[in-house]
Design a protein around this motif. Structure first.
Motif, PDB file in Angstrom:
ATOM      1  N   ILE A  65       0.895   1.739  13.741  1.00 49.35           N
ATOM      2  CA  ILE A  65       1.060   2.620  12.592  1.00 49.35           C
ATOM      3  C   ILE A  65       2.171   2.144  11.650  1.00 49.35           C
ATOM      4  O   ILE A  65       1.984   2.062  10.429  1.00 49.35           O
ATOM      5  N   GLU A  66       3.334   1.850  12.202  1.00 50.52           N
ATOM      6  CA  GLU A  66       4.469   1.453  11.360  1.00 50.52           C
ATOM      7  C   GLU A  66       4.178   0.160  10.584  1.00 50.52           C
ATOM      8  O   GLU A  66       4.386   0.111   9.365  1.00 50.52           O
ATOM      9  N   PRO A  67       3.685  -0.906  11.236  1.00 55.61           N
ATOM     10  CA  PRO A  67       3.352  -2.116  10.477  1.00 55.61           C
ATOM     11  C   PRO A  67       2.272  -1.884   9.422  1.00 55.61           C
ATOM     12  O   PRO A  67       2.306  -2.504   8.353  1.00 55.61           O
ATOM     13  N   LEU A  68       1.324  -0.995   9.703  1.00 54.58           N
ATOM     14  CA  LEU A  68       0.283  -0.702   8.713  1.00 54.58           C
ATOM     15  C   LEU A  68       0.873  -0.007   7.492  1.00 54.58           C
ATOM     16  O   LEU A  68       0.511  -0.311   6.346  1.00 54.58           O
ATOM     17  N   ALA A  69       1.792   0.930   7.718  1.00 58.31           N
ATOM     18  CA  ALA A  69       2.455   1.601   6.596  1.00 58.31           C
ATOM     19  C   ALA A  69       3.267   0.604   5.776  1.00 58.31           C
ATOM     20  O   ALA A  69       3.276   0.646   4.533  1.00 58.31           O
ATOM     21  N   GLU A  70       3.947  -0.299   6.470  1.00 56.44           N
ATOM     22  CA  GLU A  70       4.731  -1.315   5.766  1.00 56.44           C
ATOM     23  C   GLU A  70       3.828  -2.234   4.957  1.00 56.44           C
ATOM     24  O   GLU A  70       4.175  -2.641   3.839  1.00 56.44           O
ATOM     25  N   LEU A  71       2.645  -2.549   5.512  1.00 59.75           N
ATOM     26  CA  LEU A  71       1.680  -3.367   4.780  1.00 59.75           C
ATOM     27  C   LEU A  71       1.206  -2.657   3.514  1.00 59.75           C
ATOM     28  O   LEU A  71       1.144  -3.260   2.438  1.00 59.75           O
ATOM     29  N   PHE A  82       1.743   7.993   6.864  1.00 59.01           N
ATOM     30  CA  PHE A  82       1.537   7.544   5.481  1.00 59.01           C
ATOM     31  C   PHE A  82       1.936   8.631   4.493  1.00 59.01           C
ATOM     32  O   PHE A  82       2.589   8.360   3.482  1.00 59.01           O
ATOM     33  N   GLN A  83       1.550   9.860   4.771  1.00 58.10           N
ATOM     34  CA  GLN A  83       1.876  10.944   3.846  1.00 58.10           C
ATOM     35  C   GLN A  83       3.383  11.161   3.754  1.00 58.10           C
ATOM     36  O   GLN A  83       3.895  11.475   2.673  1.00 58.10           O
ATOM     37  N   SER A  84       4.091  10.963   4.868  1.00 58.48           N
ATOM     38  CA  SER A  84       5.550  11.130   4.833  1.00 58.48           C
ATOM     39  C   SER A  84       6.207  10.084   3.949  1.00 58.48           C
ATOM     40  O   SER A  84       7.319  10.286   3.454  1.00 58.48           O
ATOM     41  N   ARG A  85       5.511   8.978   3.718  1.00 58.02           N
ATOM     42  CA  ARG A  85       6.025   7.907   2.858  1.00 58.02           C
ATOM     43  C   ARG A  85       5.449   7.984   1.442  1.00 58.02           C
ATOM     44  O   ARG A  85       5.717   7.104   0.620  1.00 58.02           O
ATOM     45  N   GLY A  86       4.616   8.995   1.202  1.00 54.90           N
ATOM     46  CA  GLY A  86       4.010   9.117  -0.118  1.00 54.90           C
ATOM     47  C   GLY A  86       2.888   8.136  -0.371  1.00 54.90           C
ATOM     48  O   GLY A  86       2.581   7.811  -1.526  1.00 54.90           O
ATOM     49  N   LEU A  87       2.251   7.670   0.706  1.00 53.65           N
ATOM     50  CA  LEU A  87       1.175   6.688   0.584  1.00 53.65           C
ATOM     51  C   LEU A  87      -0.178   7.407   0.654  1.00 53.65           C
ATOM     52  O   LEU A  87      -0.488   8.052   1.661  1.00 53.65           O
ATOM     53  N   PRO A  88      -1.015   7.318  -0.380  1.00 51.02           N
ATOM     54  CA  PRO A  88      -2.337   7.956  -0.345  1.00 51.02           C
ATOM     55  C   PRO A  88      -3.194   7.387   0.785  1.00 51.02           C
ATOM     56  O   PRO A  88      -3.243   6.168   0.994  1.00 51.02           O
ATOM     57  N   ILE A  89      -3.853   8.274   1.515  1.00 52.74           N
ATOM     58  CA  ILE A  89      -4.659   7.828   2.655  1.00 52.74           C
ATOM     59  C   ILE A  89      -5.815   8.785   2.865  1.00 52.74           C
ATOM     60  O   ILE A  89      -5.677  10.000   2.704  1.00 52.74           O
ATOM     61  N   PHE A  90      -6.975   8.227   3.227  1.00 53.03           N
ATOM     62  CA  PHE A  90      -8.180   9.013   3.481  1.00 53.03           C
ATOM     63  C   PHE A  90      -8.336   9.211   4.979  1.00 53.03           C
ATOM     64  O   PHE A  90      -8.505   8.244   5.721  1.00 53.03           O
TER      65      PHE A  90
END
Length: 428
Positions: free
Chosen positions: A51-57, A82-90
């Motif tokens: 999860i963490e590396p994917l968010a960083e990617l 992802f949402q905690s980082r403000g990253l849009p995700i489906f």
């Protein structure tokens, strides 16, 4: 548009293939991807559960949104991260994904909301489960409550068979922690349907209904698998049936999830049994189905990309139209490795025939050797999808092409779509 696709199976290949068709200029990244996905996207060697590396990617690549294929990262909370980082995700949050990852949660939710489903009891102790068997008439369904890759279900034809399944799951830990809790369910008579809906948590748009084939062998014999094939459309999914399912199952489920404090956004997959009393829920999945996605994507005329982007960004589907579909039939034949589903063998060299009009090959369990050869690398290796105006022609083309794919010990069914073909129905 830049999109990250999490996963590396046949479902993710079909999604990447569709997104590429929706926008040929889109930049698609897949993690980890596979050799087939690599034909339409850039693959990055990060496992789907990291999860963490994917968010960083996603942050480093500044993707517009991420779409999650498998259920495992959803259970692990990839959407929350992802949402905690403000990253849009489906996809649904960890809490909402419980509708698949905990069959007990899903069953309790349905019972509270009055959603039609099978009566069930849940157990963590084998002795108590066997006592509870007296409440059921054979056949009885024994289910692992957690994720078991589509294989944690036994339809026991007798009490003795049910007791053996109970022991295998609770005492022998056949499915590990996924079978640490089980459900005993009444057996529902009827025919199964797979109904996908894309949802923003309140509004829901149905996809074309499909039917999959879980058993390994022709005629629906042999052990359960993750799915040996699928077809769409099916004549039993009439507009009235779909409307009833939306009214009595999908919308009440979404309302119950909101009331639970776990609103569901993403792709809700309802496995339905069409009984004499109407559709009833067999189980829910919290993501696109596999291999139904491989059958549906070549039929989808309208843009999937637009719908995914809207939901991933927190938008509303209130003004969105349901997907549009080509006036064709689709049949997907899965080709599995020797030893699947118990102990699939890897490393066998694969020979692929040249593609033909009306056929698409979706990679699932494949890999490249250091010298570039394509080899088996999983249980379900490839999915061959054929489309045609008539189901009988799509079925024949899919089967014939799949039979020409070469690797040692391959397994495939030759009867995908047999129920519909037996009915002789013309689907319009």
């Amino acid at each position: 548009m830049k999109v990250l696709i999490v996963g590396g199976g046949g479902r993710e290949h079909a999604l990447a293939w569709k997104l590429r068709h929706d926008d040929p200029n889109a930049e698609l990244i897949a993690a980890p991807g596979n050799p087939g996905i690599g034909l339409v996207a850039r693959c990055v060697p990060i496992a789907a559960d990291k999860i963490e590396p994917l968010a960083e990617l996603a942050e480093a690549q500044r993707v517009d949104f991420t779409v999650v294929g498998p259920e495992v990262p959803l259970e692990a909370g990839i959407v929350n991260q992802f949402q905690s980082r403000g990253l849009p995700i489906f996809g649904p949050t960890r809490e909402a994904a419980r509708i698949e990852t905990s069959k007990r949660f899903a069953k309790d939710l349905m019972m509270r909301a009055g959603i039609p489903t099978a009566r069930a009891t849940h157990h963590t102790d084998a002795r108590a489960a066997k006592v509870s068997l007296a409440e059921f008439t054979a056949p009885v369904v024994v289910k692992a409550s957690g994720l078991a890759a589509g294989k944690g279900v036994v339809i026991a034809q007798s009490a003795a068979e049910a007791e053996r399944a109970i022991d295998a799951m609770l005492n022998d830990r056949l499915f590990g922690d996924a079978g640490g809790e089980i459900l005993l369910e009444e057996f529902m008579e009827g025919e199964e349907l797979s109904l996908f809906v894309i949802t923003d948590g309140e509004n829901a748009l149905p996809f074309l209904a499909a039917q999959d084939h879980k058993r390994l062998l022709d005629g629906d014999f042999g052990p359960n698998t993750g799915g040996m094939g699928a077809y769409a459309p099916t004549s039993i999914a009439t507009p009235d049936v779909v409307a009833q399912a939306m009214r009595e199952i999908i919308h009440p489920t979404l309302a119950a999830m909101r009331e639970d404090g776990s609103p569901f956004t993403g792709l809700l997959y309802a496995g339905l049994m069409l009984t004499a009393d109407g559709p009833r829920v067999v189980e829910f999945n919290c993501r696109f189905g596999d291999p139904e996605t491989q059958a549906l994507m070549p039929l989808m005329e309208s843009s999937l990309l637009e719908l995914l982007a809207a939901v991933a960004g927190g938008g509303s589907l209130a003004r969105s139209r349901p997907p549009e579909w080509k006036p064709l039939s689709s049949v997907t034949t899965v080709i599995a490795a020797e030893g699947y589903p118990e102990k699939p063998r890897a490393g066998d060299l694969i020979h692929l025939p040249a593609l033909e009009a009306g056929v698409d090959i979706f990679h699932a369990g494949t890999a490249r050797t250091p010298n570039g050869e394509l080899v088996t690398a999983g249980g379900r290796v490839l999915a061959v999808t054929a489309t045609a105006p008539e189901l009988v022609d799509a079925a024949e083309h899919s089967r014939e092409f799949a039979e020409r794919v070469g690797f040692k010990g391959k397994q495939l069914r030759s009867d995908i779509g047999w129920r519909e073909l037996t009915r002789g129905a013309r689907i319009t």
